[in-house]
Scaffold this motif. Structure first.
Motif, PDB file in Angstrom:
ATOM      1  N   HIS A  35     -14.029 -60.519 -23.986  1.00 44.69           N
ATOM      2  CA  HIS A  35     -13.020 -61.051 -24.895  1.00 44.69           C
ATOM      3  C   HIS A  35     -12.261 -62.179 -24.182  1.00 44.69           C
ATOM      4  CE1 HIS A  35     -13.922 -57.180 -26.723  1.00 44.69           C
ATOM      5  NE2 HIS A  35     -13.337 -57.587 -27.841  1.00 44.69           N
ATOM      6  N   ARG A  36     -12.081 -63.257 -24.878  1.00 46.37           N
ATOM      7  CA  ARG A  36     -11.404 -64.414 -24.294  1.00 46.37           C
ATOM      8  C   ARG A  36     -10.029 -64.023 -23.767  1.00 46.37           C
ATOM      9  NH1 ARG A  36      -8.138 -67.928 -26.854  1.00 46.37           N
ATOM     10  NH2 ARG A  36      -8.830 -67.108 -28.870  1.00 46.37           N
ATOM     11  N   GLN A  37      -9.731 -64.519 -22.557  1.00 51.54           N
ATOM     12  CA  GLN A  37      -8.449 -64.205 -21.933  1.00 51.54           C
ATOM     13  C   GLN A  37      -7.529 -65.422 -21.971  1.00 51.54           C
ATOM     14  OE1 GLN A  37      -9.002 -62.517 -18.016  1.00 51.54           O
ATOM     15  NE2 GLN A  37     -10.446 -60.943 -18.771  1.00 51.54           N
ATOM     16  N   GLY A  38      -6.259 -65.130 -21.966  1.00 50.89           N
ATOM     17  CA  GLY A  38      -5.251 -66.185 -21.970  1.00 50.89           C
ATOM     18  C   GLY A  38      -4.059 -65.761 -21.130  1.00 50.89           C
ATOM     19  N   LEU A  39      -3.086 -66.625 -21.033  1.00 49.01           N
ATOM     20  CA  LEU A  39      -1.894 -66.348 -20.224  1.00 49.01           C
ATOM     21  C   LEU A  39      -0.649 -66.452 -21.091  1.00 49.01           C
ATOM     22  CD1 LEU A  39      -2.705 -68.470 -17.046  1.00 49.01           C
ATOM     23  CD2 LEU A  39      -3.008 -66.006 -17.332  1.00 49.01           C
ATOM     24  N   THR A  40       0.321 -65.684 -20.721  1.00 49.08           N
ATOM     25  CA  THR A  40       1.651 -65.870 -21.309  1.00 49.08           C
ATOM     26  C   THR A  40       2.580 -66.310 -20.179  1.00 49.08           C
ATOM     27  OG1 THR A  40       2.239 -63.549 -20.974  1.00 49.08           O
ATOM     28  CG2 THR A  40       1.292 -64.144 -23.099  1.00 49.08           C
ATOM     29  N   SER A  66      -7.712 -61.510 -25.954  1.00 52.47           N
ATOM     30  CA  SER A  66      -7.746 -61.726 -27.404  1.00 52.47           C
ATOM     31  C   SER A  66      -8.536 -60.590 -28.046  1.00 52.47           C
ATOM     32  CB  SER A  66      -8.403 -63.078 -27.727  1.00 52.47           C
ATOM     33  OG  SER A  66      -7.668 -64.133 -27.163  1.00 52.47           O
ATOM     34  N   TYR A  67      -7.841 -59.684 -28.681  1.00 52.91           N
ATOM     35  CA  TYR A  67      -8.481 -58.455 -29.162  1.00 52.91           C
ATOM     36  C   TYR A  67      -7.848 -58.038 -30.484  1.00 52.91           C
ATOM     37  CZ  TYR A  67     -10.072 -53.580 -29.184  1.00 52.91           C
ATOM     38  OH  TYR A  67     -10.653 -52.385 -29.519  1.00 52.91           O
ATOM     39  N   SER A  68      -8.714 -57.712 -31.473  1.00 52.00           N
ATOM     40  CA  SER A  68      -8.240 -57.202 -32.763  1.00 52.00           C
ATOM     41  C   SER A  68      -8.946 -55.883 -33.047  1.00 52.00           C
ATOM     42  CB  SER A  68      -8.526 -58.204 -33.881  1.00 52.00           C
ATOM     43  OG  SER A  68      -8.305 -57.605 -35.153  1.00 52.00           O
ATOM     44  N   GLN A  69      -8.196 -54.811 -33.058  1.00 54.22           N
ATOM     45  CA  GLN A  69      -8.791 -53.501 -33.297  1.00 54.22           C
ATOM     46  C   GLN A  69      -9.431 -53.427 -34.684  1.00 54.22           C
ATOM     47  OE1 GLN A  69      -8.816 -50.758 -30.949  1.00 54.22           O
ATOM     48  NE2 GLN A  69     -10.421 -50.265 -32.433  1.00 54.22           N
ATOM     49  N   LEU A  70      -8.812 -54.075 -35.659  1.00 52.60           N
ATOM     50  CA  LEU A  70      -9.353 -54.076 -37.016  1.00 52.60           C
ATOM     51  C   LEU A  70     -10.731 -54.733 -37.043  1.00 52.60           C
ATOM     52  CD1 LEU A  70      -9.183 -53.702 -40.096  1.00 52.60           C
ATOM     53  CD2 LEU A  70      -7.952 -55.886 -40.193  1.00 52.60           C
ATOM     54  N   LEU A  71     -10.832 -55.905 -36.433  1.00 52.58           N
ATOM     55  CA  LEU A  71     -12.114 -56.607 -36.434  1.00 52.58           C
ATOM     56  C   LEU A  71     -13.162 -55.863 -35.619  1.00 52.58           C
ATOM     57  CD1 LEU A  71     -10.893 -60.311 -36.058  1.00 52.58           C
ATOM     58  CD2 LEU A  71     -11.605 -59.114 -38.142  1.00 52.58           C
ATOM     59  N   GLU A  72     -12.758 -55.264 -34.509  1.00 55.74           N
ATOM     60  CA  GLU A  72     -13.700 -54.482 -33.700  1.00 55.74           C
ATOM     61  C   GLU A  72     -14.235 -53.294 -34.504  1.00 55.74           C
ATOM     62  OE1 GLU A  72     -14.970 -55.027 -30.756  1.00 55.74           O
ATOM     63  OE2 GLU A  72     -13.780 -56.809 -30.269  1.00 55.74           O
ATOM     64  N   LEU A 198     -12.117 -54.510 -17.187  1.00 58.76           N
ATOM     65  CA  LEU A 198     -12.527 -53.108 -17.305  1.00 58.76           C
ATOM     66  C   LEU A 198     -12.419 -52.635 -18.753  1.00 58.76           C
ATOM     67  CD1 LEU A 198     -10.901 -51.537 -14.110  1.00 58.76           C
ATOM     68  CD2 LEU A 198     -13.300 -52.132 -14.487  1.00 58.76           C
ATOM     69  N   LEU A 199     -11.393 -53.107 -19.448  1.00 59.38           N
ATOM     70  CA  LEU A 199     -11.257 -52.749 -20.862  1.00 59.38           C
ATOM     71  C   LEU A 199     -12.439 -53.290 -21.669  1.00 59.38           C
ATOM     72  CD1 LEU A 199      -7.441 -53.413 -21.409  1.00 59.38           C
ATOM     73  CD2 LEU A 199      -8.578 -51.185 -21.291  1.00 59.38           C
ATOM     74  N   ASP A 200     -12.869 -54.518 -21.330  1.00 57.80           N
ATOM     75  CA  ASP A 200     -14.028 -55.079 -22.021  1.00 57.80           C
ATOM     76  C   ASP A 200     -15.284 -54.257 -21.741  1.00 57.80           C
ATOM     77  OD1 ASP A 200     -12.637 -57.098 -23.214  1.00 57.80           O
ATOM     78  OD2 ASP A 200     -13.162 -58.637 -21.745  1.00 57.80           O
ATOM     79  N   GLN A 201     -15.463 -53.871 -20.499  1.00 64.56           N
ATOM     80  CA  GLN A 201     -16.637 -53.065 -20.155  1.00 64.56           C
ATOM     81  C   GLN A 201     -16.636 -51.736 -20.903  1.00 64.56           C
ATOM     82  OE1 GLN A 201     -17.338 -52.735 -15.876  1.00 64.56           O
ATOM     83  NE2 GLN A 201     -16.351 -54.732 -15.559  1.00 64.56           N
ATOM     84  N   ARG A 202     -15.466 -51.120 -20.995  1.00 67.53           N
ATOM     85  CA  ARG A 202     -15.376 -49.847 -21.719  1.00 67.53           C
ATOM     86  C   ARG A 202     -15.623 -50.044 -23.211  1.00 67.53           C
ATOM     87  NH1 ARG A 202      -9.817 -46.672 -21.501  1.00 67.53           N
ATOM     88  NH2 ARG A 202      -9.253 -48.334 -22.959  1.00 67.53           N
ATOM     89  N   GLN A 203     -15.055 -51.113 -23.769  1.00 67.85           N
ATOM     90  CA  GLN A 203     -15.268 -51.368 -25.184  1.00 67.85           C
ATOM     91  C   GLN A 203     -16.744 -51.627 -25.479  1.00 67.85           C
ATOM     92  OE1 GLN A 203     -13.087 -51.103 -27.649  1.00 67.85           O
ATOM     93  NE2 GLN A 203     -14.716 -51.587 -29.124  1.00 67.85           N
TER      94      GLN A 203
END
Length: 674
Positions: A35-40, A66-72, A198-203
């Motif tokens: 998932h594309r990453q960004g900074l704040t 950049s993650y949307s649970q609905l779209l996933e 790691l979250l991406d790998q788990r997803q």
């Protein structure tokens, strides 16, 4: 000066962070599940100087994903159904191609068999025609067996795929549990910062698992993800994963059940209906609704053909003057446990037979037996009745169930047709001379005057009650051996009374040509309750001077050219024998011929195949749409990232320029001081 240097340094660090993140996005553009990453970032707390607040630069507060649970969820749902339809289509297409193939399908074989039967009917004395009949029967049997063997082979492939899927599911479950542990440790060490990679790998692991079986993933407060299947059976909890395995227990269809092995090695069986979606759900659905249904219905056709043909064949007589025997062999109906009951096919109610499998249970409270269709779950409670052999038992759905030995609460499983297509064969007792083409009973009118009076025998319904010296009788060798019997006639005012031999009864006993000719049926019953039914036509002559007509019944001695039973055997091709409809209790009427039944089976499998193909195409389309929507939010756009590289390079250079200016100002101050 130090403030200006610090501000430039924060800008430099921020730009460096943006460049690093953008480079990371570009490097992982093709990484599955990334998932594309960004900074704040935010402005640092300003400082008060000379009554004014001056900014102190910027700071990076977090790396976002950049993650949307609905779209996933939409992507996972579409892909889960797509995988289910794909594997169902993969296997049902094999069965569809097999049944519809004119080279291996049943229709040509059945047509050839009955064509050979018609040849015997046209020339019953021809040994070559009789041999051709046996050869065509063997060819038809081989078709049944080869189709059943291929379906069994497909079933074995399904079982292997199920086992392989279980292993893959366990691998993903273990990976998710391990990633849960790593995420918990990483986020704790990072002060709660998200471990995005790691979250991406788990997803991605959950996504791959979801293509195998439908799962529900629920996030937990510690950052772990709990994964459930079915109606809430936990597969992964925290850093612990259970295993899905084959159990030692078998279900009602005799298959190893799927269970879940948890801590301590305890295996809990899962109901098959709870395992849905994905490749595993598709395999189980095909095995349950496709494979077993096809095998049962194919066995139904084989059972109906063999039972109907055998029943009629045994009512005929062969070239040796012996009553016919079974033409086809069938394996006994499978009952598990075998001691629970004895089950046979009810030839008198053959049309009520289905391709279903059943469970049989005894209800001690009502003293009733419960027969349940395993596929539909529909139950009936047939009443105990006296069976044709005089014993007590059940008659339901074309089955005779006797020898009942079930205790309260016990269950037995009955598989009437499942193995029939694979077990059907031509009897070893059949040779060309033993094809029973003739009717064993001959009937004629003896008329001294050559009157128009005639007799027509109805087809025999049974040979029950035959014995030596009782028309028609059978010796231990099976030969038809009964003495000729004459029915004499007397007349009174145009009404003729028929007098049977001693020991016989005839109903009705009178014949009125004007109303009964060609219509009324007469039944002659012997001492052992064997009966012959016939019709009379014309006007008999009763004259004591010139002689009176009489009816002669005798064994069909020398009836080698008789084709009456061959005609009836050939007529089975167009006779409706299957799929009875109407009220139960023996009055149901069959609605389909053998060819009709096979055509319906081919059509049903073809429809299921088209449904699977259509479903796969639809879910593919939905999956592509859902993935496109998700990637628009979460995916890496290389053009956009390339533009970001240029932009962040410029901000980096600008921040460096700020520090350069600060350095020059500092040098100027030093030069003034000198």
């Amino acid at each position: 000066m130090s403030s200006l240097l610090n501000i430039g340094l924060t800008g430099l660090n921020a730009s460096q962070a943006y460049l690093n993140t953008t480079s990371h996005n570009i490097a992982n553009a093709a990484t599955p599940g990334f998932h594309r990453q960004g900074l704040t970032q935010e402005a640092r707390t300003p400082t008060l100087s000379a009554g004014l607040l001056f900014g102190q630069g910027t700071s990076i507060t977090s790396v976002t994903r950049s993650y949307s649970q609905l779209l996933e969820n939409q992507v996972m749902s579409a892909d889960n159904r797509r995988a289910e339809f794909a594997v169902y289509n993969q296997f049902i297409s094999q069965v569809d191609n097999l049944l519809a193939d004119p080279d291996v399908g049943l229709t040509p074989g059945m047509n050839n068999f009955f064509a050979a039967m018609q040849s015997v009917s046209a020339n019953p004395t021809n040994i070559a025609a009789r041999q051709a009949l046996i050869s065509s029967a063997e060819s038809l049997v081989a078709r049944f067996q080869s189709i059943d063997a291929r379906i069994t082979e497909v079933g074995q492939g399904v079982e292997e795929e199920i086992t392989a899927n279980l292993g893959t599911i366990n691998s993903y479950a273990a990976a998710i549990a391990e990633l849960n542990q790593r995420i918990i440790v990483s986020q704790a060490a990072g002060g709660g910062a998200a471990a995005n990679d790691l979250l991406d790998q788990r997803q991605q692991a959950i996504f791959e698992l979801n293509t195998l079986v439908k799962v529900t993933a629920l996030p937990q407060r510690d950052g772990s993800m709990s994964v459930f299947i079915g109606s809430g059976q936990a597969l992964v909890m925290g850093n612990r994963a259970k295993e899905m395995v084959r159990t030692e227990e078998v279900d009602e269809d005799g298959r190893q059940m799927i269970g879940m092995r948890g801590a301590g090695g305890v295996v809990t069986p899962l109901a098959e209906q709870l395992i849905t979606g994905g490749s595993l759900g598709g395999l189980l659905a095909f095995r349950r609704d496709g494979l077993e249904a096809v095998q049962g219905n194919l066995g139904l056709i084989a059972t109906t053909l063999a039972t109907a043909f055998n029943s009629q064949h045994k009512l005929g007589m062969d070239l040796n003057g012996v009553l016919g025997k079974d033409f086809f062999n069938l394996a006994p109906v499978l009952v598990q446990p075998s001691a629970a009951a004895s089950v046979s096919i009810d030839a008198q109610r053959l049309g009520e037979l289905t391709g279903a499998s059943y469970s049989l249970q005894y209800d001690a409270v009502t003293n009733e037996y419960i027969l349940t269709d395993l596929a539909t779950g529909n139950s009936t409670r047939p009443a105990l009745e006296t069976l044709p052999d005089g014993s007590q038992g059940l008659r339901q759905d074309g089955l005779i169930i006797s020898g009942l030995g079930l205790a309260a609460g016990e269950r037995a499983f009955i598989y009437p047709t499942r193995s029939a297509a694979g077990s059907i064969g031509v009897s070893a007792d059949i040779d060309p001379r033993r094809v029973a083409a003739a009717n064993p009973v001959a009937a004629s009118v003896v008329s001294p005057t050559g009157s128009s009076f005639g007799i027509t025998l109805n087809p025999l319904g049974s040979t029950t009650g035959m014995s030596v010296a009782v028309p028609p009788a059978i010796t231990p060798t099976g030969e038809v051996n009964f003495g000729a019997s004459a029915i004499t006639l007397t007349e009174n005012a145009g009404v003729f009374t028929l007098a049977p031999p001693a020991g016989y009864s005839l109903a009705p006993a009178t014949y009125t040509p004007s109303t009964d000719s060609g219509r009324a049926e007469f039944t002659l019953t012997g001492p052992n309750n064997f009966s012959v039914t016939f019709k009379l036509s014309g006007v008999p002559v009763v004259d004591p001077v010139v002689g009176s007509d009489s009816i002669q019944l005798s064994p069909n001695a020398g009836g080698v050219a008789d084709n009456r039973n061959a005609v009836l055997l050939g007529a089975l091709q167009t006779e409706k024998l299957l799929y009875a409809a109407g009220p139960t209790g023996g009055s149901m009427q069959a609605t389909a011929t053998l060819n009709n039944a096979y055509a319906q089976l081919v059509s049903k499998v073809g429809n299921k195949t088209r449904e699977a193909q259509s479903g796969e195409r639809t879910q593919n389309s939905l999956f592509e749409q859902a993935r496109a929507a998700r990637d628009s939010v979460s995916g890496v756009n290389l053009d956009e990232e390339a533009a970001n590289l240029v932009r962040y390079q410029q901000t980096y250079q600008a921040a460096g320029r700020v520090m350069s200016v600060a350095q020059r100002l500092f040098d100027e101050l030093l030069s003034i001081a000198r």
